[in-house]
Design a protein around this motif. Sequence first.
Motif, PDB file in Angstrom:
ATOM      1  N   GLU A 158       0.839  -1.207   0.000  1.00 27.50           N
ATOM      2  CA  GLU A 158       0.000   0.000   0.000  1.00 27.50           C
ATOM      3  C   GLU A 158       0.872   1.254   0.000  1.00 27.50           C
ATOM      4  OE1 GLU A 158      -3.678   1.852   2.627  1.00 27.50           O
ATOM      5  OE2 GLU A 158      -3.216  -0.300   2.794  1.00 27.50           O
ATOM      6  N   ALA A 159       1.954   1.212   0.774  1.00 25.14           N
ATOM      7  CA  ALA A 159       2.868   2.356   0.834  1.00 25.14           C
ATOM      8  C   ALA A 159       3.562   2.567  -0.512  1.00 25.14           C
ATOM      9  CB  ALA A 159       3.908   2.132   1.940  1.00 25.14           C
ATOM     10  N   VAL A 160       3.952   1.469  -1.150  1.00 22.91           N
ATOM     11  CA  VAL A 160       4.592   1.552  -2.465  1.00 22.91           C
ATOM     12  C   VAL A 160       3.635   2.186  -3.467  1.00 22.91           C
ATOM     13  CG1 VAL A 160       5.436   0.206  -4.431  1.00 22.91           C
ATOM     14  CG2 VAL A 160       6.200  -0.371  -2.123  1.00 22.91           C
ATOM     15  N   GLU A 161       2.384   1.750  -3.462  1.00 21.36           N
ATOM     16  CA  GLU A 161       1.375   2.305  -4.382  1.00 21.36           C
ATOM     17  C   GLU A 161       1.210   3.804  -4.168  1.00 21.36           C
ATOM     18  OE1 GLU A 161      -2.335   0.254  -4.216  1.00 21.36           O
ATOM     19  OE2 GLU A 161      -1.451  -1.705  -4.635  1.00 21.36           O
ATOM     20  N   ALA A 162       1.223   4.231  -2.919  1.00 22.52           N
ATOM     21  CA  ALA A 162       1.071   5.650  -2.609  1.00 22.52           C
ATOM     22  C   ALA A 162       2.262   6.451  -3.137  1.00 22.52           C
ATOM     23  CB  ALA A 162       0.935   5.844  -1.102  1.00 22.52           C
ATOM     24  N   LEU A 163       3.466   5.924  -2.957  1.00 23.88           N
ATOM     25  CA  LEU A 163       4.669   6.619  -3.436  1.00 23.88           C
ATOM     26  C   LEU A 163       4.699   6.689  -4.961  1.00 23.88           C
ATOM     27  CD1 LEU A 163       7.248   5.119  -0.908  1.00 23.88           C
ATOM     28  CD2 LEU A 163       6.465   7.500  -1.001  1.00 23.88           C
ATOM     29  N   VAL A 164       4.236   5.614  -5.603  1.00 20.45           N
ATOM     30  CA  VAL A 164       4.156   5.609  -7.072  1.00 20.45           C
ATOM     31  C   VAL A 164       3.165   6.672  -7.540  1.00 20.45           C
ATOM     32  CG1 VAL A 164       3.433   4.271  -9.095  1.00 20.45           C
ATOM     33  CG2 VAL A 164       4.873   3.209  -7.347  1.00 20.45           C
ATOM     34  N   ALA A 165       2.038   6.786  -6.837  1.00 13.86           N
ATOM     35  CA  ALA A 165       1.020   7.794  -7.175  1.00 13.86           C
ATOM     36  C   ALA A 165       1.579   9.209  -7.037  1.00 13.86           C
ATOM     37  CB  ALA A 165      -0.202   7.627  -6.282  1.00 13.86           C
ATOM     38  N   LEU A 166       2.594   9.355  -6.167  1.00 12.29           N
ATOM     39  CA  LEU A 166       3.215  10.667  -5.968  1.00 12.29           C
ATOM     40  C   LEU A 166       4.323  10.941  -6.983  1.00 12.29           C
ATOM     41  CD1 LEU A 166       3.378  10.635  -2.064  1.00 12.29           C
ATOM     42  CD2 LEU A 166       1.965  12.123  -3.490  1.00 12.29           C
ATOM     43  N   GLY A 167       4.532   9.990  -7.905  1.00 11.02           N
ATOM     44  CA  GLY A 167       5.462  10.247  -9.000  1.00 11.02           C
ATOM     45  C   GLY A 167       6.769   9.484  -8.991  1.00 11.02           C
ATOM     46  N   TYR A 168       6.998   8.656  -7.971  1.00  9.87           N
ATOM     47  CA  TYR A 168       8.239   7.881  -7.921  1.00  9.87           C
ATOM     48  C   TYR A 168       8.064   6.570  -8.679  1.00  9.87           C
ATOM     49  CZ  TYR A 168       9.551  11.205  -4.300  1.00  9.87           C
ATOM     50  OH  TYR A 168       9.842  12.368  -3.621  1.00  9.87           O
ATOM     51  N   SER A 169       9.165   6.005  -9.176  1.00  9.55           N
ATOM     52  CA  SER A 169       9.065   4.746  -9.903  1.00  9.55           C
ATOM     53  C   SER A 169       8.761   3.616  -8.916  1.00  9.55           C
ATOM     54  CB  SER A 169      10.362   4.431 -10.646  1.00  9.55           C
ATOM     55  OG  SER A 169      11.364   3.994  -9.757  1.00  9.55           O
ATOM     56  N   GLN A 170       8.097   2.595  -9.417  1.00  9.87           N
ATOM     57  CA  GLN A 170       7.714   1.485  -8.546  1.00  9.87           C
ATOM     58  C   GLN A 170       8.931   0.761  -8.002  1.00  9.87           C
ATOM     59  OE1 GLN A 170       4.408  -0.752  -9.869  1.00  9.87           O
ATOM     60  NE2 GLN A 170       4.821  -2.514  -8.584  1.00  9.87           N
ATOM     61  N   SER A 171       9.970   0.622  -8.824  1.00  5.89           N
ATOM     62  CA  SER A 171      11.167  -0.086  -8.364  1.00  5.89           C
ATOM     63  C   SER A 171      11.865   0.676  -7.240  1.00  5.89           C
ATOM     64  CB  SER A 171      12.133  -0.334  -9.527  1.00  5.89           C
ATOM     65  OG  SER A 171      12.385   0.853 -10.246  1.00  5.89           O
ATOM     66  N   ASP A 172      11.995   2.013  -7.377  1.00  2.00           N
ATOM     67  CA  ASP A 172      12.631   2.812  -6.315  1.00  2.00           C
ATOM     68  C   ASP A 172      11.807   2.766  -5.038  1.00  2.00           C
ATOM     69  OD1 ASP A 172      14.775   3.561  -7.846  1.00  2.00           O
ATOM     70  OD2 ASP A 172      13.938   5.484  -8.458  1.00  2.00           O
ATOM     71  N   ALA A 173      10.491   2.920  -5.185  1.00  2.00           N
ATOM     72  CA  ALA A 173       9.611   2.905  -4.011  1.00  2.00           C
ATOM     73  C   ALA A 173       9.652   1.550  -3.311  1.00  2.00           C
ATOM     74  CB  ALA A 173       8.181   3.239  -4.433  1.00  2.00           C
ATOM     75  N   ALA A 174       9.664   0.470  -4.099  1.00  2.00           N
ATOM     76  CA  ALA A 174       9.661  -0.875  -3.516  1.00  2.00           C
ATOM     77  C   ALA A 174      10.953  -1.164  -2.763  1.00  2.00           C
ATOM     78  CB  ALA A 174       9.447  -1.917  -4.613  1.00  2.00           C
ATOM     79  N   VAL A 175      12.076  -0.698  -3.291  1.00  2.00           N
ATOM     80  CA  VAL A 175      13.354  -0.927  -2.618  1.00  2.00           C
ATOM     81  C   VAL A 175      13.393  -0.194  -1.277  1.00  2.00           C
ATOM     82  CG1 VAL A 175      15.827  -0.439  -2.709  1.00  2.00           C
ATOM     83  CG2 VAL A 175      14.676  -1.388  -4.704  1.00  2.00           C
ATOM     84  N   VAL A 176      12.966   1.061  -1.268  1.00  2.00           N
ATOM     85  CA  VAL A 176      12.975   1.861  -0.044  1.00  2.00           C
ATOM     86  C   VAL A 176      12.024   1.274   0.998  1.00  2.00           C
ATOM     87  CG1 VAL A 176      12.315   4.094   0.923  1.00  2.00           C
ATOM     88  CG2 VAL A 176      13.706   4.015  -1.132  1.00  2.00           C
ATOM     89  N   VAL A 177      10.795   0.983   0.584  1.00  2.00           N
ATOM     90  CA  VAL A 177       9.799   0.453   1.524  1.00  2.00           C
ATOM     91  C   VAL A 177      10.172  -0.957   1.977  1.00  2.00           C
ATOM     92  CG1 VAL A 177       7.380  -0.247   1.784  1.00  2.00           C
ATOM     93  CG2 VAL A 177       7.947   1.889   0.614  1.00  2.00           C
ATOM     94  N   GLY A 178      10.744  -1.750   1.066  1.00  2.00           N
ATOM     95  CA  GLY A 178      11.110  -3.119   1.393  1.00  2.00           C
ATOM     96  C   GLY A 178      12.147  -3.238   2.491  1.00  2.00           C
ATOM     97  N   ALA A 179      12.934  -2.183   2.672  1.00  2.00           N
ATOM     98  CA  ALA A 179      13.981  -2.203   3.699  1.00  2.00           C
ATOM     99  C   ALA A 179      13.468  -1.745   5.066  1.00  2.00           C
ATOM    100  CB  ALA A 179      15.140  -1.306   3.259  1.00  2.00           C
ATOM    101  N   MET A 180      12.197  -1.323   5.119  1.00  2.00           N
ATOM    102  CA  MET A 180      11.636  -0.812   6.379  1.00  2.00           C
ATOM    103  C   MET A 180      11.121  -1.936   7.271  1.00  2.00           C
ATOM    104  SD  MET A 180       9.434   2.473   5.087  1.00  2.00           S
ATOM    105  CE  MET A 180      10.167   3.746   4.047  1.00  2.00           C
ATOM    106  N   ASP A 181      10.926  -1.588   8.543  1.00  5.50           N
ATOM    107  CA  ASP A 181      10.316  -2.501   9.516  1.00  5.50           C
ATOM    108  C   ASP A 181       8.870  -2.751   9.087  1.00  5.50           C
ATOM    109  OD1 ASP A 181       9.106  -3.732  11.676  1.00  5.50           O
ATOM    110  OD2 ASP A 181      10.133  -2.499  13.172  1.00  5.50           O
ATOM    111  N   LYS A 182       8.511  -4.018   8.927  1.00  2.00           N
ATOM    112  CA  LYS A 182       7.175  -4.371   8.430  1.00  2.00           C
ATOM    113  C   LYS A 182       6.048  -4.046   9.420  1.00  2.00           C
ATOM    114  CE  LYS A 182       8.897  -5.945   4.642  1.00  2.00           C
ATOM    115  NZ  LYS A 182      10.256  -5.454   4.910  1.00  2.00           N
ATOM    116  N   SER A 183       6.414  -3.733  10.667  1.00  2.00           N
ATOM    117  CA  SER A 183       5.382  -3.427  11.667  1.00  2.00           C
ATOM    118  C   SER A 183       4.947  -1.963  11.610  1.00  2.00           C
ATOM    119  CB  SER A 183       5.892  -3.759  13.072  1.00  2.00           C
ATOM    120  OG  SER A 183       6.986  -2.914  13.416  1.00  2.00           O
ATOM    121  N   LEU A 184       5.631  -1.144  10.805  1.00  2.06           N
ATOM    122  CA  LEU A 184       5.277   0.273  10.697  1.00  2.06           C
ATOM    123  C   LEU A 184       3.913   0.425  10.034  1.00  2.06           C
ATOM    124  CD1 LEU A 184       8.651   1.817   9.453  1.00  2.06           C
ATOM    125  CD2 LEU A 184       7.668   2.039  11.729  1.00  2.06           C
ATOM    126  N   SER A 185       3.232   1.508  10.380  1.00  2.00           N
ATOM    127  CA  SER A 185       1.947   1.789   9.735  1.00  2.00           C
ATOM    128  C   SER A 185       2.196   2.249   8.307  1.00  2.00           C
ATOM    129  CB  SER A 185       1.206   2.889  10.496  1.00  2.00           C
ATOM    130  OG  SER A 185       1.893   4.126  10.357  1.00  2.00           O
TER     131      SER A 185
END
Length: 201
Positions: A158-185
């Motif tokens: 969901e976070a990746v989709e939101a970042l993509v909607a804001l204009g970032y590429s899906q691959s960049d957004a997925a890499v950044v979000v993928g490295a985060m703690d999965k328990s974050l909102s």
Amino acid sequence: MLYNLNGILTVSDVNYVVVECGGVGFKCFTSLNTVKSLGKVGDKVNIFTYLAVREDAMDLYGFADNAELDAFKLLISVSGIGPKAAIAILSQLSPDRLALCIASGDAKSITKAQGVGKKTAERVVLELKDKMVNISSGDVSSAVSSAASAGENSNSAEAVEALVALGYSQSDAAVVVGAMDKSLSVDEMIRQGLKQLAKKL
């Protein structure tokens, strides 16, 4: 079968190079990334090759390193992707970048390659999802894994989709979000993602 050519670069064009070995010039179709990395005419070069044999022609393709050659072989294994389309994709994306796009499901970045449509790009992502990670470099392997994990976690996705909607590429957004703690909102992931992606600009 030709494995590699080690000789003098005598011609360097946008779509091909000629390498002279033992007085014989070998024309190799190449990606823009390979052309840029080989240097200038007159330099000694080594390129890895792939011979594509058809009924009416034999074309030689050249690559600056084994990673690009491996990526090329994987791409032409996809239904509907021929050597020219594979070269077009590798001219647009390095093997590592392509691996990230495939891991994160970023077909849109692949469509930027000349002659590659949406359906073809989606087929590349689908068929190579589990294969492309094997050719990415050590520095990128963890990022590829992070991108893949982002797609599997609902909050991350969901976070990746939101970042993509804001204009970032899906691959960049997925890499950044993928490295985060999965328990974050989701909201916190988006906030942190915006901060990290802004640093890359």
